[in-house]
Design a protein around this motif. Structure first.
Motif, PDB file in Angstrom:
ATOM      1  N   VAL A 141      33.913  49.292  48.013  1.00 49.21           N
ATOM      2  CA  VAL A 141      33.096  49.707  47.777  1.00 49.21           C
ATOM      3  C   VAL A 141      32.837  50.891  46.434  1.00 49.21           C
ATOM      4  CG1 VAL A 141      32.206  52.232  48.779  1.00 49.21           C
ATOM      5  CG2 VAL A 141      32.653  50.854  50.420  1.00 49.21           C
ATOM      6  N   GLU A 142      34.308  50.769  45.712  1.00 47.46           N
ATOM      7  CA  GLU A 142      34.234  51.689  44.807  1.00 47.46           C
ATOM      8  C   GLU A 142      33.989  50.216  43.765  1.00 47.46           C
ATOM      9  OE1 GLU A 142      38.510  54.409  46.060  1.00 47.46           O
ATOM     10  OE2 GLU A 142      38.583  52.457  44.756  1.00 47.46           O
ATOM     11  N   SER A 143      33.838  48.943  43.665  1.00 48.96           N
ATOM     12  CA  SER A 143      34.456  47.818  42.899  1.00 48.96           C
ATOM     13  C   SER A 143      32.612  47.652  42.623  1.00 48.96           C
ATOM     14  CB  SER A 143      35.147  47.092  42.793  1.00 48.96           C
ATOM     15  OG  SER A 143      35.633  46.530  44.042  1.00 48.96           O
ATOM     16  N   VAL A 144      31.713  47.567  43.874  1.00 45.23           N
ATOM     17  CA  VAL A 144      30.542  47.275  44.054  1.00 45.23           C
ATOM     18  C   VAL A 144      30.168  47.120  43.325  1.00 45.23           C
ATOM     19  CG1 VAL A 144      29.102  48.535  45.549  1.00 45.23           C
ATOM     20  CG2 VAL A 144      28.863  45.932  45.909  1.00 45.23           C
ATOM     21  N   LEU A 145      29.814  49.023  42.277  1.00 46.78           N
ATOM     22  CA  LEU A 145      28.737  49.449  41.561  1.00 46.78           C
ATOM     23  C   LEU A 145      28.545  48.587  40.464  1.00 46.78           C
ATOM     24  CD1 LEU A 145      29.618  53.029  42.660  1.00 46.78           C
ATOM     25  CD2 LEU A 145      27.673  51.728  43.532  1.00 46.78           C
ATOM     26  N   GLU A 146      29.081  48.084  39.737  1.00 49.86           N
ATOM     27  CA  GLU A 146      29.888  48.002  38.739  1.00 49.86           C
ATOM     28  C   GLU A 146      29.377  46.393  38.541  1.00 49.86           C
ATOM     29  OE1 GLU A 146      30.117  47.862  34.626  1.00 49.86           O
ATOM     30  OE2 GLU A 146      30.362  49.369  35.906  1.00 49.86           O
ATOM     31  N   ILE A 147      29.574  45.484  39.863  1.00 50.77           N
ATOM     32  CA  ILE A 147      28.925  44.673  39.908  1.00 50.77           C
ATOM     33  C   ILE A 147      27.151  44.438  40.296  1.00 50.77           C
ATOM     34  CG2 ILE A 147      28.845  42.413  41.421  1.00 50.77           C
ATOM     35  CD1 ILE A 147      31.382  43.087  42.856  1.00 50.77           C
ATOM     36  N   VAL A 148      26.919  45.135  40.678  1.00 52.83           N
ATOM     37  CA  VAL A 148      25.548  45.130  40.861  1.00 52.83           C
ATOM     38  C   VAL A 148      24.736  45.824  39.913  1.00 52.83           C
ATOM     39  CG1 VAL A 148      23.770  47.779  41.938  1.00 52.83           C
ATOM     40  CG2 VAL A 148      25.755  46.552  43.189  1.00 52.83           C
ATOM     41  N   HIS A 149      25.542  46.893  39.070  1.00 49.67           N
ATOM     42  CA  HIS A 149      24.763  47.024  37.776  1.00 49.67           C
ATOM     43  C   HIS A 149      25.008  45.789  37.261  1.00 49.67           C
ATOM     44  CE1 HIS A 149      24.851  49.462  34.361  1.00 49.67           C
ATOM     45  NE2 HIS A 149      24.086  49.654  34.458  1.00 49.67           N
ATOM     46  N   GLN A 150      25.631  44.805  36.547  1.00 51.11           N
ATOM     47  CA  GLN A 150      25.732  43.895  35.513  1.00 51.11           C
ATOM     48  C   GLN A 150      24.657  42.656  36.423  1.00 51.11           C
ATOM     49  OE1 GLN A 150      30.161  43.392  35.344  1.00 51.11           O
ATOM     50  NE2 GLN A 150      30.293  44.958  33.674  1.00 51.11           N
ATOM     51  N   PRO A 170      43.548  49.181  44.631  1.00 49.55           N
ATOM     52  CA  PRO A 170      42.317  49.348  43.776  1.00 49.55           C
ATOM     53  C   PRO A 170      42.042  48.593  42.390  1.00 49.55           C
ATOM     54  CG  PRO A 170      43.050  51.683  44.268  1.00 49.55           C
ATOM     55  CD  PRO A 170      44.381  50.125  45.174  1.00 49.55           C
ATOM     56  N   ASP A 171      43.339  47.815  41.961  1.00 51.19           N
ATOM     57  CA  ASP A 171      43.009  47.124  40.767  1.00 51.19           C
ATOM     58  C   ASP A 171      42.166  45.727  42.056  1.00 51.19           C
ATOM     59  OD1 ASP A 171      44.218  48.228  38.975  1.00 51.19           O
ATOM     60  OD2 ASP A 171      46.351  47.888  40.141  1.00 51.19           O
ATOM     61  N   ASN A 172      42.899  45.288  41.999  1.00 57.05           N
ATOM     62  CA  ASN A 172      41.745  43.706  43.781  1.00 57.05           C
ATOM     63  C   ASN A 172      40.925  44.030  43.690  1.00 57.05           C
ATOM     64  OD1 ASN A 172      41.851  41.457  44.534  1.00 57.05           O
ATOM     65  ND2 ASN A 172      43.228  41.872  46.219  1.00 57.05           N
ATOM     66  N   LYS A 173      39.716  44.377  42.775  1.00 54.77           N
ATOM     67  CA  LYS A 173      38.652  44.659  43.243  1.00 54.77           C
ATOM     68  C   LYS A 173      37.775  43.364  43.085  1.00 54.77           C
ATOM     69  CE  LYS A 173      38.843  48.198  38.791  1.00 54.77           C
ATOM     70  NZ  LYS A 173      37.568  48.336  37.720  1.00 54.77           N
ATOM     71  N   MET A 174      36.390  43.812  43.945  1.00 54.44           N
ATOM     72  CA  MET A 174      35.173  42.502  44.196  1.00 54.44           C
ATOM     73  C   MET A 174      35.129  42.484  43.161  1.00 54.44           C
ATOM     74  SD  MET A 174      31.290  43.069  45.442  1.00 54.44           S
ATOM     75  CE  MET A 174      31.792  43.644  47.536  1.00 54.44           C
ATOM     76  N   GLN A 175      34.550  40.601  43.235  1.00 52.61           N
ATOM     77  CA  GLN A 175      33.997  39.334  41.968  1.00 52.61           C
ATOM     78  C   GLN A 175      33.054  39.054  42.548  1.00 52.61           C
ATOM     79  OE1 GLN A 175      36.998  37.595  39.550  1.00 52.61           O
ATOM     80  NE2 GLN A 175      38.718  38.528  41.047  1.00 52.61           N
ATOM     81  N   LEU A 176      31.938  39.024  41.867  1.00 54.34           N
ATOM     82  CA  LEU A 176      30.559  38.594  42.189  1.00 54.34           C
ATOM     83  C   LEU A 176      30.837  36.730  42.620  1.00 54.34           C
ATOM     84  CD1 LEU A 176      27.465  38.276  42.073  1.00 54.34           C
ATOM     85  CD2 LEU A 176      27.789  37.630  40.196  1.00 54.34           C
ATOM     86  N   ASN A 177      30.605  36.428  43.625  1.00 60.80           N
ATOM     87  CA  ASN A 177      30.505  35.071  43.790  1.00 60.80           C
ATOM     88  C   ASN A 177      32.500  34.930  43.829  1.00 60.80           C
ATOM     89  OD1 ASN A 177      29.460  32.804  45.214  1.00 60.80           O
ATOM     90  ND2 ASN A 177      29.338  31.495  43.084  1.00 60.80           N
ATOM     91  N   LYS A 178      33.291  35.001  44.224  1.00 60.58           N
ATOM     92  CA  LYS A 178      34.482  35.191  44.317  1.00 60.58           C
ATOM     93  C   LYS A 178      35.005  35.480  45.309  1.00 60.58           C
ATOM     94  CE  LYS A 178      38.898  34.265  41.511  1.00 60.58           C
ATOM     95  NZ  LYS A 178      39.420  34.485  40.514  1.00 60.58           N
ATOM     96  N   ALA A 179      35.544  34.951  47.048  1.00 63.98           N
ATOM     97  CA  ALA A 179      36.688  34.997  47.149  1.00 63.98           C
ATOM     98  C   ALA A 179      37.877  34.895  47.375  1.00 63.98           C
ATOM     99  CB  ALA A 179      36.083  34.159  48.788  1.00 63.98           C
ATOM    100  N   ARG A 180      38.108  36.500  47.946  1.00 63.34           N
ATOM    101  CA  ARG A 180      39.556  37.007  47.338  1.00 63.34           C
ATOM    102  C   ARG A 180      40.766  35.857  48.577  1.00 63.34           C
ATOM    103  NH1 ARG A 180      37.608  42.090  48.418  1.00 63.34           N
ATOM    104  NH2 ARG A 180      38.228  43.354  46.387  1.00 63.34           N
ATOM    105  N   ILE A 181      41.372  35.496  47.803  1.00 65.27           N
ATOM    106  CA  ILE A 181      42.800  35.078  48.941  1.00 65.27           C
ATOM    107  C   ILE A 181      43.220  35.460  49.620  1.00 65.27           C
ATOM    108  CG2 ILE A 181      44.433  32.982  49.383  1.00 65.27           C
ATOM    109  CD1 ILE A 181      42.843  31.345  47.103  1.00 65.27           C
ATOM    110  N   LEU A 182      43.686  35.399  51.138  1.00 70.66           N
ATOM    111  CA  LEU A 182      44.481  36.821  51.638  1.00 70.66           C
ATOM    112  C   LEU A 182      45.621  35.783  52.671  1.00 70.66           C
ATOM    113  CD1 LEU A 182      42.165  38.509  53.352  1.00 70.66           C
ATOM    114  CD2 LEU A 182      42.211  39.075  51.290  1.00 70.66           C
ATOM    115  N   ASP A 183      45.370  35.055  52.989  1.00 65.59           N
ATOM    116  CA  ASP A 183      46.468  33.978  53.159  1.00 65.59           C
ATOM    117  C   ASP A 183      46.527  32.957  52.941  1.00 65.59           C
ATOM    118  OD1 ASP A 183      48.777  33.937  54.214  1.00 65.59           O
ATOM    119  OD2 ASP A 183      48.131  35.103  55.984  1.00 65.59           O
ATOM    120  N   CYS A 184      47.523  31.858  52.882  1.00 68.41           N
ATOM    121  CA  CYS A 184      48.016  30.370  53.107  1.00 68.41           C
ATOM    122  C   CYS A 184      48.205  29.924  53.860  1.00 68.41           C
ATOM    123  CB  CYS A 184      48.545  30.242  51.748  1.00 68.41           C
ATOM    124  SG  CYS A 184      47.601  30.745  49.825  1.00 68.41           S
TER     125      CYS A 184
END
Length: 335
Positions: A141-150, A170-184
């Motif tokens: 929710v915190e990091s989506v604004l910048e992606i939306v704006h850009q 908070p440092d592990n922000k959402m990135q456009l078109n890139k999933a987060r790997i949570l477990d391997c």
């Protein structure tokens, strides 16, 4: 696990302070979409459009043509159901930077079929030029604004409100078109989105103790859907692929993964966890996730079926892994 309250309320005000081109629009759901503080802080940049979503979307298209970036705020169903023609013709067709924040995605509300956006991804994915994002925790929710704006052109966001867990730092922000790997792991490839990620994290922790390796990815971009990590994880899975989403199994995350697998010629079993071509009724989120089998236990059952092994995991064991706190009046379920 940290529980954050009304994340968007304060974050939007701080983020938008040096962005005069950003205008916030409400369809008479100002406090319900956490933009009342923005209204009070920047009254000249806030437009209350009343219960007239079709007009609001056309109006937003006009503002975008004049150089503004409208941030639409309302319940998701009132964007893509009520004003679909305006979204298509006034926003998507001219490829204008109108940013749509749809609240109460899926079964995050007890409001029943009139308020539950269960097919919004399917509908919006079909629109050319549309980018689709989904938030799963407070950091999203915190990091989506910048992606939306850009991001050029229109963007549709499945937004969360009220009390939200923080699953990612908070440092592990959402990135456009890139999933987060949570477990391997090499046994199962698991793709989750939105509120289903928290449920899946509970299940994968229990499964890990039984020796099952799950490659778990948290997906926040539903369109475009070209992240190479998706196909790589699916190709590496020994038993098969599972998707889990707070949406119909038709047209959402499960469909997007199926398309990627089919187009690449990857022939592996795929299990789609979501609403099975049905409307949901009104009840608490916890009840609905269990009733419609999109919770941690449903995921475990699907994995057991894929690997043909029983893991004897109980609700009690999952509760010990994560016990949800009591919600306050700020809970997401409150209309």
């Amino acid at each position: 696990m940290e529980i954050c309250t009304k994340v968007h309320l304060n974050n939007l005000v701080q983020w938008a302070k040096d962005k005069p081109e950003v205008l916030v629009m409400s369809a008479d759901l100002t406090s319900s979409t956490e933009i009342d503080l923005f209204r009070d802080t920047y009254p000249d940049r806030f437009l209350s459009m009343g219960i007239a979503e079709q007009n609001m979307l056309s109006f937003a298209g006009g503002l975008a043509r004049e150089g503004f970036i409208p941030f639409i705020h309302t319940f998701a169903v009132f964007i893509y159901r009520r004003a679909y023609d305006q979204v298509a013709m006034s926003v998507s067709y001219p490829n204008l930077p109108v940013k749509m924040f749809g609240f109460l995605p899926g079964i995050t509300t007890p409001g029943g079929a009139t308020h539950q956006a269960i097919e919004d991804i399917a509908v919006m994915r079909a629109l050319p030029n549309m980018t689709i994002l989904e938030c799963g925790d407070a950091t999203d929710v915190e990091s989506v604004l910048e992606i939306v704006h850009q991001t050029p052109g229109p963007v549709y966001v499945r937004m969360l409100r009220g009390e939200i867990p923080r699953l990612f730092s908070p440092d592990n922000k959402m990135q456009l078109n890139k999933a987060r790997i949570l477990d391997c792991g090499n046994d199962i490839a698991l793709f989750t989105s939105g509120i289903c990620t928290e449920e899946a994290m509970r299940a994968t922790q229990a499964l890990k103790k039984r020796g099952l390796g799950v490659q778990h990815l948290h997906v926040t971009t539903l369109k475009p859907f070209t992240d190479p990590q998706i196909l790589a994880a699916a190709a590496n899975a020994k038993y098969g692929v599972i998707t889990m989403e707070n949406h119909s199994v038709i047209g959402g995350l499960g469909t997007a993964v199926a398309e990627v697998m089919a187009e690449s010629g990857l022939g592996k079993p795929l299990v789609r966890i979501g609403l099975k071509d049905t409307f949901a009724h009104g009840a608490s989120r916890h009840y609905l996730m269990k009733e419609y089998q999109i919770d941690a236990m449903a995921l475990i059952a699907s994995i057991e079926s894929l690997v043909k092994t029983g893991f004897t995991i109980t609700e009690e064991e999952l509760a010990q892994i994560y016990l949800a706190p009591v919600h306050s009046d700020a809970r997401a379920e409150a209309l």
